[in-house]
Motif scaffolding. Structure first.
Motif, PDB file in Angstrom:
ATOM      1  N   VAL A 235       0.874  -1.184   0.000  1.00 51.14           N
ATOM      2  CA  VAL A 235       0.000   0.000   0.000  1.00 51.14           C
ATOM      3  C   VAL A 235       0.904   1.225   0.000  1.00 51.14           C
ATOM      4  CG1 VAL A 235      -2.035  -1.003   1.100  1.00 51.14           C
ATOM      5  CG2 VAL A 235      -0.243   0.011   2.525  1.00 51.14           C
ATOM      6  N   GLU A 236       0.376   2.361  -0.462  1.00 57.63           N
ATOM      7  CA  GLU A 236       1.184   3.560  -0.598  1.00 57.63           C
ATOM      8  C   GLU A 236       1.626   4.098   0.765  1.00 57.63           C
ATOM      9  OE1 GLU A 236      -1.783   3.067  -1.800  1.00 57.63           O
ATOM     10  OE2 GLU A 236      -1.892   3.589  -3.921  1.00 57.63           O
ATOM     11  N   SER A 237       2.537   5.075   0.690  1.00 61.67           N
ATOM     12  CA  SER A 237       3.063   5.683   1.907  1.00 61.67           C
ATOM     13  C   SER A 237       1.962   6.377   2.706  1.00 61.67           C
ATOM     14  CB  SER A 237       4.141   6.707   1.545  1.00 61.67           C
ATOM     15  OG  SER A 237       3.602   7.732   0.733  1.00 61.67           O
TER      16      SER A 237
ATOM     17  N   LEU B  14      -2.707  13.673   9.744  1.00 63.79           N
ATOM     18  CA  LEU B  14      -2.719  12.519   8.838  1.00 63.79           C
ATOM     19  C   LEU B  14      -3.563  12.842   7.603  1.00 63.79           C
ATOM     20  CD1 LEU B  14      -1.944   9.477   8.470  1.00 63.79           C
ATOM     21  CD2 LEU B  14      -4.174   8.940   9.470  1.00 63.79           C
ATOM     22  N   LEU B  15      -2.921  12.876   6.427  1.00 62.97           N
ATOM     23  CA  LEU B  15      -3.668  13.155   5.192  1.00 62.97           C
ATOM     24  C   LEU B  15      -4.065  11.863   4.485  1.00 62.97           C
ATOM     25  CD1 LEU B  15      -1.715  16.150   3.572  1.00 62.97           C
ATOM     26  CD2 LEU B  15      -3.542  16.185   5.276  1.00 62.97           C
ATOM     27  N   ARG B  16      -3.239  10.832   4.611  1.00 60.99           N
ATOM     28  CA  ARG B  16      -3.576   9.543   3.980  1.00 60.99           C
ATOM     29  C   ARG B  16      -2.973   8.431   4.830  1.00 60.99           C
ATOM     30  NH1 ARG B  16      -1.185   7.978  -1.924  1.00 60.99           N
ATOM     31  NH2 ARG B  16       0.768   7.828  -0.734  1.00 60.99           N
ATOM     32  N   PRO B  17      -3.786   7.475   5.299  1.00 63.97           N
ATOM     33  CA  PRO B  17      -3.196   6.332   5.998  1.00 63.97           C
ATOM     34  C   PRO B  17      -2.418   5.490   4.989  1.00 63.97           C
ATOM     35  CG  PRO B  17      -5.573   6.005   5.725  1.00 63.97           C
ATOM     36  CD  PRO B  17      -5.253   7.375   5.168  1.00 63.97           C
ATOM     37  N   GLY B  18      -1.338   4.855   5.416  1.00 60.72           N
ATOM     38  CA  GLY B  18      -0.530   4.074   4.476  1.00 60.72           C
ATOM     39  C   GLY B  18       0.404   3.141   5.213  1.00 60.72           C
ATOM     40  N   GLY B  19       1.575   2.920   4.610  1.00 62.95           N
ATOM     41  CA  GLY B  19       2.502   1.876   5.066  1.00 62.95           C
ATOM     42  C   GLY B  19       3.059   2.037   6.471  1.00 62.95           C
ATOM     43  N   VAL B  20       3.066   3.248   7.037  1.00 64.66           N
ATOM     44  CA  VAL B  20       3.451   3.395   8.451  1.00 64.66           C
ATOM     45  C   VAL B  20       2.160   3.595   9.249  1.00 64.66           C
ATOM     46  CG1 VAL B  20       4.670   4.757  10.183  1.00 64.66           C
ATOM     47  CG2 VAL B  20       5.663   4.504   7.901  1.00 64.66           C
ATOM     48  N   PRO B  21       1.852   2.675  10.172  1.00 64.02           N
ATOM     49  CA  PRO B  21       0.606   2.824  10.940  1.00 64.02           C
ATOM     50  C   PRO B  21       0.598   4.102  11.775  1.00 64.02           C
ATOM     51  CG  PRO B  21       1.525   0.613  11.210  1.00 64.02           C
ATOM     52  CD  PRO B  21       2.557   1.423  10.473  1.00 64.02           C
ATOM     53  N   ARG B  22      -0.583   4.693  11.906  1.00 61.68           N
ATOM     54  CA  ARG B  22      -0.790   5.907  12.696  1.00 61.68           C
ATOM     55  C   ARG B  22      -0.199   5.748  14.102  1.00 61.68           C
ATOM     56  NH1 ARG B  22      -5.460   9.413  13.501  1.00 61.68           N
ATOM     57  NH2 ARG B  22      -6.599   8.503  11.785  1.00 61.68           N
TER      58      ARG B  22
ATOM     59  N   PRO C  30      -5.183  16.721  -1.907  1.00 67.36           N
ATOM     60  CA  PRO C  30      -6.122  17.011  -2.986  1.00 67.36           C
ATOM     61  C   PRO C  30      -6.458  15.773  -3.816  1.00 67.36           C
ATOM     62  CG  PRO C  30      -4.306  18.579  -2.977  1.00 67.36           C
ATOM     63  CD  PRO C  30      -3.976  17.536  -1.967  1.00 67.36           C
ATOM     64  N   GLY C  31      -5.574  14.789  -3.802  1.00 67.50           N
ATOM     65  CA  GLY C  31      -5.820  13.602  -4.628  1.00 67.50           C
ATOM     66  C   GLY C  31      -6.672  12.561  -3.946  1.00 67.50           C
ATOM     67  N   MET C  32      -7.117  12.829  -2.716  1.00 69.54           N
ATOM     68  CA  MET C  32      -7.888  11.811  -2.014  1.00 69.54           C
ATOM     69  C   MET C  32      -9.346  11.876  -2.449  1.00 69.54           C
ATOM     70  SD  MET C  32      -5.789  10.054  -0.250  1.00 69.54           S
ATOM     71  CE  MET C  32      -6.539   9.281   1.185  1.00 69.54           C
ATOM     72  N   MET C  33      -9.575  11.702  -3.750  1.00 70.28           N
ATOM     73  CA  MET C  33     -10.954  11.693  -4.223  1.00 70.28           C
ATOM     74  C   MET C  33     -11.652  10.482  -3.606  1.00 70.28           C
ATOM     75  SD  MET C  33      -8.749  12.407  -6.812  1.00 70.28           S
ATOM     76  CE  MET C  33      -8.498  13.633  -8.074  1.00 70.28           C
TER      77      MET C  33
ATOM     78  N   ARG D  23     -14.464  -8.209   6.289  1.00 68.54           N
ATOM     79  CA  ARG D  23     -14.056  -7.106   7.148  1.00 68.54           C
ATOM     80  C   ARG D  23     -12.587  -7.245   7.538  1.00 68.54           C
ATOM     81  NH1 ARG D  23     -13.941  -4.442  11.853  1.00 68.54           N
ATOM     82  NH2 ARG D  23     -13.261  -6.310  12.975  1.00 68.54           N
ATOM     83  N   VAL D  24     -11.893  -6.133   7.533  1.00 70.12           N
ATOM     84  CA  VAL D  24     -10.491  -6.120   7.966  1.00 70.12           C
ATOM     85  C   VAL D  24     -10.427  -5.226   9.204  1.00 70.12           C
ATOM     86  CG1 VAL D  24      -8.154  -5.400   7.297  1.00 70.12           C
ATOM     87  CG2 VAL D  24      -9.659  -6.469   5.596  1.00 70.12           C
ATOM     88  N   PRO D  25      -9.750  -5.655  10.290  1.00 71.11           N
ATOM     89  CA  PRO D  25      -9.715  -4.831  11.505  1.00 71.11           C
ATOM     90  C   PRO D  25      -9.068  -3.469  11.265  1.00 71.11           C
ATOM     91  CG  PRO D  25      -8.293  -6.769  11.740  1.00 71.11           C
ATOM     92  CD  PRO D  25      -9.029  -6.918  10.451  1.00 71.11           C
ATOM     93  N   MET D  26      -9.464  -2.469  12.040  1.00 69.25           N
ATOM     94  CA  MET D  26      -9.052  -1.076  11.806  1.00 69.25           C
ATOM     95  C   MET D  26      -7.691  -0.740  12.408  1.00 69.25           C
ATOM     96  SD  MET D  26     -10.077   1.213   9.922  1.00 69.25           S
ATOM     97  CE  MET D  26     -10.293   2.971   9.935  1.00 69.25           C
ATOM     98  N   GLU D  27      -7.008  -1.675  13.070  1.00 72.49           N
ATOM     99  CA  GLU D  27      -5.744  -1.261  13.711  1.00 72.49           C
ATOM    100  C   GLU D  27      -4.544  -1.439  12.780  1.00 72.49           C
ATOM    101  OE1 GLU D  27      -7.244  -4.141  15.441  1.00 72.49           O
ATOM    102  OE2 GLU D  27      -5.700  -5.686  15.203  1.00 72.49           O
ATOM    103  N   GLY D  28      -3.430  -0.789  13.106  1.00 75.64           N
ATOM    104  CA  GLY D  28      -2.181  -0.930  12.349  1.00 75.64           C
ATOM    105  C   GLY D  28      -2.400  -0.644  10.869  1.00 75.64           C
ATOM    106  N   LEU D  29      -1.865  -1.523  10.005  1.00 73.74           N
ATOM    107  CA  LEU D  29      -2.015  -1.315   8.565  1.00 73.74           C
ATOM    108  C   LEU D  29      -3.456  -1.470   8.096  1.00 73.74           C
ATOM    109  CD1 LEU D  29       1.155  -3.075   7.103  1.00 73.74           C
ATOM    110  CD2 LEU D  29       0.696  -0.642   7.329  1.00 73.74           C
ATOM    111  N   GLY D  30      -4.313  -1.974   8.992  1.00 80.40           N
ATOM    112  CA  GLY D  30      -5.736  -2.126   8.657  1.00 80.40           C
ATOM    113  C   GLY D  30      -6.379  -0.797   8.296  1.00 80.40           C
ATOM    114  N   GLU D  31      -5.893   0.306   8.860  1.00 78.00           N
ATOM    115  CA  GLU D  31      -6.485   1.609   8.531  1.00 78.00           C
ATOM    116  C   GLU D  31      -6.257   1.930   7.050  1.00 78.00           C
ATOM    117  OE1 GLU D  31      -5.195   5.026  10.857  1.00 78.00           O
ATOM    118  OE2 GLU D  31      -6.813   6.259  10.008  1.00 78.00           O
ATOM    119  N   ALA D  32      -5.043   1.659   6.558  1.00 78.26           N
ATOM    120  CA  ALA D  32      -4.755   1.919   5.138  1.00 78.26           C
ATOM    121  C   ALA D  32      -5.542   0.959   4.246  1.00 78.26           C
ATOM    122  CB  ALA D  32      -3.260   1.795   4.864  1.00 78.26           C
TER     123      ALA D  32
END
Ligand code: TXA
Ligand code: MG
Length: 327
Positions: A184-186, A198-206, A228-231, A306-315
């Motif tokens: 997944v992207e950065s 946080l503008l985009r969740p990605g490879g480093v977990p929040r 701006p690209g988060m359409m 369903r994928v859990p929301m923690e760690g990389l799950g957010e991305a």
């Protein structure tokens, strides 16, 4: 395509040097090179060359208001283009090289093409953790502007083959570095004084970023700024998506996670053991494969567990939600 690694994966030090030598010539003459990074393949051009950067937008069919990330060999290179605050230093020291993009103020004397930042006074910068990408940046001695190497709005590429399918003759060279490890992207954060948004969740977990800065990240919604690209619709397969599915229904292909698996041949699992890293690495290639299966068998829907929301799950959830959004 005039220049290619001939459909074979570049692995040995000699093959990497050869490919980078060729790619350097392409970049310095204003061309486009699809390069592997640890997240996804990037469509790279000289970030200081206006017409090269314009070609990126053209090749992807990307709206001009959507700025590009620049890829650097390290903080030292980055500092010629953007301003680093103490908080930005802290993040760079903790996470570079790696999948964290810092959105920082553009230096007034920055020689970057204005198209890179699409009229904003900030620039997204990252140092990729990938030998081929790093070697190429060091060889050209300037930053590479690189969005994901897919048609705008489509599924991001995690293998050279995906780039070929999506962009092929629009690219001057594709360097085949095998499958991207993160998939997944950065993660993109905007750093303003001491605030990290946080503008985009990605490879480093929040959570990992929160640990380093000793406080919670702000959310783009709260701070009223966005990438701006988060359409809303993005990463879109041709099939319709159904999220949080508990089982596979008639007429569906199935994207499983953990114990929630589909049945039969039209089903893949992101990670049977429920490992979110494995799931992230498989996400885009499984979506592509299921989309092809659906098209080949006249099935209209990709149902996803369903994928859990923690760690990389957010991305992962962010990408699934955008893939499912109305187009
Ligand atoms: O992992 C990645 O980040 C990959 C690899 C190739 O490095 N690149 C990537 O680029 O995902 P792209 O263009 O597909 O996504 C970049 C996102 C876009 O949503 C864009 O709007 C946002 O970053 N962005 C870039 N510069 C920005 C800026 N100055 N302010 C806010 N958002 C920015
Ligand atoms: Mg993209």
């Amino acid at each position: 395509m005039s220049n290619d690694t001939n459909g074979s994966q570049v692995k040995t030090p000699m093959a990497i040097n050869d490919a980078v030598d060729q790619a350097k010539d392409v970049i310095l003459s204003g061309g486009l090179v699809a390069m592997p990074t640890e997240t996804v393949y990037g469509l790279a051009a000289d970030a200081t060359n206006d017409s090269a950067v314009a070609r990126i937008f053209e090749a992807k069919g990307r709206p001009q208001f959507n700025p590009l990330i620049i890829h650097v060999s390290g903080a030292e290179m980055a500092k010629a283009y953007v301003e680093f605050s103490p908080m930005a230093e802290k993040l760079e020291q903790a996470f570079w090289p790696g999948p964290l993009t810092l959105v920082l103020p553009r230096r007034e004397d920055s020689p970057l093409s204005l198209l890179v930042s699409a009229g904003l006074d900030t620039v997204g910068v990252r140092m990729p953790d990938h030998l081929i990408a790093q070697t190429l940046i060091k060889a050209v001695e300037r930053p590479l502007a690189a969005p994901s190497a897919n048609q705008s709005g489509g599924i991001s590429p995690t293998r050279a083959e995906d780039v070929r399918q999506s962009l092929d003759e629009r690219v001057d060279m594709i360097i085949d570095g095998g499958q991207c490890t993160i998939g997944v992207e950065s993660t993109i954060v905007k750093v303003e004084d001491d605030n990290v948004t946080l503008l985009r969740p990605g490879g480093v977990p929040r959570e990992d970023i929160g640990c380093i800065i000793g406080k919670q990240l702000l959310n783009a919604g709260d701070a009223k700024i966005e990438a701006p690209g988060m359409m809303t619709s993005h990463y879109a397969p041709d099939a319709v998506m159904r999220l949080n599915a508990n089982s596979q229904e008639e007429g569906e292909v199935f994207l499983g996670y953990g114990k929630v698996s589909g049945s039969g041949e039209f089903a893949l699992n992101l990670s049977q053991t429920g490992d979110l890293r494995e799931a992230a690495a498989n996400l885009f290639s499984h979506l592509r494969a299921l989309d092809r299966m659906a098209a080949a068998h006249g099935l209209k829907t990709i149902a996803a567990a369903r994928v859990p929301m923690e760690g990389l799950g957010e991305a992962i959830n962010d990408r699934l939600k955008r893939a499912a959004a109305p187009r």
